[in-house]
Design an enzyme around this catalytic site. Structure first.
Site, PDB file in Angstrom:
ATOM      1  N   PRO A  27       0.820  -1.219   0.000  1.00  0.00           N
ATOM      2  CA  PRO A  27       0.000   0.000   0.000  1.00  0.00           C
ATOM      3  C   PRO A  27       0.852   1.266   0.000  1.00  0.00           C
ATOM      4  O   PRO A  27       1.838   1.368   0.734  1.00  0.00           O
ATOM      5  CB  PRO A  27      -0.792  -0.119   1.304  1.00  0.00           C
ATOM      6  CG  PRO A  27      -0.802  -1.581   1.614  1.00  0.00           C
ATOM      7  CD  PRO A  27       0.505  -2.108   1.129  1.00  0.00           C
ATOM      8  N   ALA A  61      -3.679   3.132   2.135  1.00  0.00           N
ATOM      9  CA  ALA A  61      -4.446   3.075   3.371  1.00  0.00           C
ATOM     10  C   ALA A  61      -5.734   3.861   3.154  1.00  0.00           C
ATOM     11  O   ALA A  61      -5.701   5.046   2.818  1.00  0.00           O
ATOM     12  CB  ALA A  61      -3.652   3.686   4.513  1.00  0.00           C
ATOM     13  N   TYR A 189      -0.572   3.459  13.766  1.00  0.00           N
ATOM     14  CA  TYR A 189      -1.935   3.937  13.563  1.00  0.00           C
ATOM     15  C   TYR A 189      -2.859   3.270  14.597  1.00  0.00           C
ATOM     16  O   TYR A 189      -2.403   2.554  15.476  1.00  0.00           O
ATOM     17  CB  TYR A 189      -2.356   3.722  12.102  1.00  0.00           C
ATOM     18  CG  TYR A 189      -1.484   4.528  11.143  1.00  0.00           C
ATOM     19  CD1 TYR A 189      -1.411   5.916  11.278  1.00  0.00           C
ATOM     20  CD2 TYR A 189      -0.712   3.920  10.170  1.00  0.00           C
ATOM     21  CE1 TYR A 189      -0.594   6.671  10.436  1.00  0.00           C
ATOM     22  CE2 TYR A 189       0.108   4.672   9.323  1.00  0.00           C
ATOM     23  CZ  TYR A 189       0.166   6.043   9.463  1.00  0.00           C
ATOM     24  OH  TYR A 189       0.979   6.797   8.651  1.00  0.00           O
ATOM     25  N   GLY A 342       7.260  -1.687  -2.390  1.00  0.00           N
ATOM     26  CA  GLY A 342       6.723  -0.333  -2.408  1.00  0.00           C
ATOM     27  C   GLY A 342       7.514   0.571  -3.332  1.00  0.00           C
ATOM     28  O   GLY A 342       7.196   0.730  -4.519  1.00  0.00           O
ATOM     29  N   ARG A 343       8.595   1.129  -2.793  1.00  0.00           N
ATOM     30  CA  ARG A 343       9.308   2.157  -3.546  1.00  0.00           C
ATOM     31  C   ARG A 343       9.899   1.663  -4.853  1.00  0.00           C
ATOM     32  O   ARG A 343       9.950   2.399  -5.843  1.00  0.00           O
ATOM     33  CB  ARG A 343      10.386   2.790  -2.659  1.00  0.00           C
ATOM     34  CG  ARG A 343       9.782   3.683  -1.593  1.00  0.00           C
ATOM     35  CD  ARG A 343      10.708   3.919  -0.451  1.00  0.00           C
ATOM     36  NE  ARG A 343      10.942   2.689   0.307  1.00  0.00           N
ATOM     37  CZ  ARG A 343      11.584   2.631   1.473  1.00  0.00           C
ATOM     38  NH1 ARG A 343      12.053   3.740   2.008  1.00  0.00           N
ATOM     39  NH2 ARG A 343      11.754   1.484   2.100  1.00  0.00           N
TER      40      ARG A 343
HETATM   41  C1  LIG Z   1       4.958   6.876  -0.489  1.00  0.00           C
HETATM   42  C2  LIG Z   1       4.676   5.783   0.489  1.00  0.00           C
HETATM   43  C3  LIG Z   1       3.391   5.611   0.971  1.00  0.00           C
HETATM   44  C4  LIG Z   1       3.093   4.550   1.849  1.00  0.00           C
HETATM   45  N1  LIG Z   1       1.796   4.337   2.243  1.00  0.00           N
HETATM   46  C5  LIG Z   1       1.482   3.253   2.985  1.00  0.00           C
HETATM   47  C6  LIG Z   1       0.134   2.920   3.271  1.00  0.00           C
HETATM   48  O1  LIG Z   1      -0.804   3.568   2.806  1.00  0.00           O
HETATM   49  N2  LIG Z   1      -0.109   1.831   4.052  1.00  0.00           N
HETATM   50  C7  LIG Z   1       0.908   1.053   4.539  1.00  0.00           C
HETATM   51  O2  LIG Z   1       0.654   0.076   5.241  1.00  0.00           O
HETATM   52  N3  LIG Z   1       2.196   1.328   4.254  1.00  0.00           N
HETATM   53  C8  LIG Z   1       2.498   2.384   3.471  1.00  0.00           C
HETATM   54  N4  LIG Z   1       3.800   2.603   3.115  1.00  0.00           N
HETATM   55  C9  LIG Z   1       4.817   1.586   3.438  1.00  0.00           C
HETATM   56  C10 LIG Z   1       4.981   0.644   2.237  1.00  0.00           C
HETATM   57  O3  LIG Z   1       3.781  -0.075   1.970  1.00  0.00           O
HETATM   58  C11 LIG Z   1       6.129  -0.365   2.457  1.00  0.00           C
HETATM   59  O4  LIG Z   1       5.797  -1.206   3.533  1.00  0.00           O
HETATM   60  C12 LIG Z   1       7.447   0.334   2.732  1.00  0.00           C
HETATM   61  O5  LIG Z   1       7.674   1.366   1.799  1.00  0.00           O
HETATM   62  C13 LIG Z   1       8.609  -0.652   2.686  1.00  0.00           C
HETATM   63  O6  LIG Z   1       8.686  -1.280   1.430  1.00  0.00           O
HETATM   64  P1  LIG Z   1       9.727  -0.793   0.286  1.00  0.00           P
HETATM   65  O7  LIG Z   1      11.092  -0.797   0.897  1.00  0.00           O
HETATM   66  O8  LIG Z   1       9.563  -1.810  -0.815  1.00  0.00           O
HETATM   67  O9  LIG Z   1       9.300   0.586  -0.145  1.00  0.00           O
HETATM   68  C14 LIG Z   1       4.124   3.685   2.276  1.00  0.00           C
HETATM   69  C15 LIG Z   1       5.428   3.888   1.811  1.00  0.00           C
HETATM   70  C16 LIG Z   1       5.708   4.905   0.921  1.00  0.00           C
HETATM   71  C17 LIG Z   1       7.118   5.049   0.395  1.00  0.00           C
END
Ligand SMILES: Cc1cc2nc3c(=O)[nH]c(=O)nc-3n(C[C@H](O)[C@H](O)[C@H](O)COP(=O)(O)O)c2cc1C
Length: 389
Positions: A27, A61, A189, A342-343
């Protein structure tokens, strides 16, 4: 000799839904909605991952109540109009053969902040944003840190209303066409703030010992499962630890995941941290800033591994998983069932089809969407011929 399809690109059936592969868009909040309604931005953003072959595509989210938004720009599912706004997105994702998923959330005491690109500070007199703040809620009257508002401690009947709000949003998710729902109980949260002894100082039946602190989340899981059809998977995202030393521990998470599994949660999505707020505004706990798990490639995989081995649930690993071989190794070693990204997917929405190529799983570009696949074959032929065709 036929080569085995890499696990990352083998389908996975959970209840009545078959994910075409094990790559998941984690997400990602976009802070770009008005009145909680998804719009063209969300369509363009989420459809790109489906076109890129991401097997399971999560929304950001999505708040179950207006005051459960992180910012004014967060999506919601507290009205039917919001479900209607999400419907074309879910339909498009399903049309590509990928699976649309929704994350249901309430930001609790971390709500009412500005967008991260303007600093992410709590709204109010000290914020550079002139957007209206709103009253936040939590388990106890403990602000996240300095300059944060004091949350209103929820009464028992208000907790009951929020359990109902999660269920109502799950019903709307179904109407919108989502096939997987995830309860967001991570990152400090609302639901996480009830779990953690650092933020839950209640002495009623929603606080105290671990069973009391878990009660709100388990009631939400039961209520959502009751309205979410048996054939559709239910996920729950947790922060597997608050920090390496203090607060909610991995042993607590094993116990929680076991209870979630008993209530029909199929996958525990293993994140960590967040209880102390963003790094710049981190509160002191026991007189010092709360440590968090050191960030590095796959740093949260050990949590997914432990819960998978000890709690009898499927798990999703997430956090700095960027390389196809790294992802495949996590699955091959039985450390997780799904790979959340994610990123790296923001950087490259075509990560999944590129990963399939890198792992030798898609020599004919068959995993690309039809409209692109044939042209990608030509592209490969031109490259193989040294650009002479
Ligand atoms: C721009 C952005 C928005 C995010 N929004 C959410 C979210 O809405 N809900 C959530 O559980 N995690 C959120 N995260 C966390 C990501 O889902 C993910 O767990 C985190 O970035 C680690 O993964 P990655 O290293 O592949 O980016 C967000 C992260 C980023 C960078």
């Amino acid at each position: 000799m036929a080569t085995e399809t890499p696990l990352l690109f083998q389908p996975l059936t959970i209840r009545g839904i078959t994910l075409p592969n094990r790559v998941v868009l984690s997400p990602l909040c976009m802070y770009s909605a008005r009145d909680g309604l998804a719009n063209d931005w969300h369509f363009s953003h989420l459809s790109a991952f489906a076109r890129g072959g991401t097997g399971l595509v999560f929304t950001e989210a999505t708040a179950v109540r207006p005051e459960g938004r992180i910012t004014h720009g967060c999506c919601g599912l507290w009205t039917d109009a919001q479900a209607e706004a999400y419907a074309p997105i879910a339909t498009f994702i399903s049309g590509t053969g990928m699976i649309p998923a929704v994350q249901l959330a309430h930001a609790g005491r971390k709500a009412s902040v500005a967008e991260p690109w303007t600093g992410g500070k709590p709204l109010g007199p000290k914020s550079p944003s002139d957007a209206e703040p709103w009253q936040t809620v939590g388990p106890s009257a403990l602000p996240v840190g300095e300059d944060w508002p004091t949350p209103h401690p929820l009464s028992t009947s208000e907790i009951g209303d929020l359990v109902d709000a999660f269920a109502a949003s799950a019903r709307r998710s179904l109407a919108a066409g989502f096939k997987v729902a995830e309860i967001h109980a991570a990152h400090g949260y609302l639901l996480h703030s009830f779990l953690s002894p650092l933020t839950n100082q209640r002495n009623d039946s929603y606080g105290g010992d671990r069973a009391g602190r878990m009660r709100f989340l388990l009631e939400v899981a039961e209520a959502v499962r009751a309205v979410w059809p048996d054939e559709l998977p239910l996920f729950c995202r947790i922060s597997a630890i608050d920090g390496p030393q203090e607060g909610w521990s991995i042993e607590d998470s094993v116990a929680l995941a076991t209870e979630l599994g008993a209530r029909g949660v199929d996958v525990v999505d293993c994140s960590s941290g967040g209880i102390a707020g963003p790094p710049a505004y981190r509160a002191d706990y026991a007189g010092k800033p709360l440590d968090r798990a050191p960030r590095g490639p796959g740093f949260q995989v050990p949590f997914a591994e432990r819960l998978r081995a000890e709690a009898g649930v499927k798990t999703m690993a997430v956090g700095v998983i960027t390389d196809p071989h790294q992802a495949e190794e996590i699955l091959q070693q039985g450390r997780a069932d799904l790979i959340g990204i994610g990123r790296e997917l923001m950087y490259n929405p075509f990560w999944a089809v590129h990963a399939a190529e890198a792992l030798g799983a898609d020599p004919d570009c068959a995993l690309w969407e039809t409209q692109y696949g044939w042209a990608m074959v030509r592209r490969s032929e031109i490259a193989a011929s040294g650009g002479k065709r």
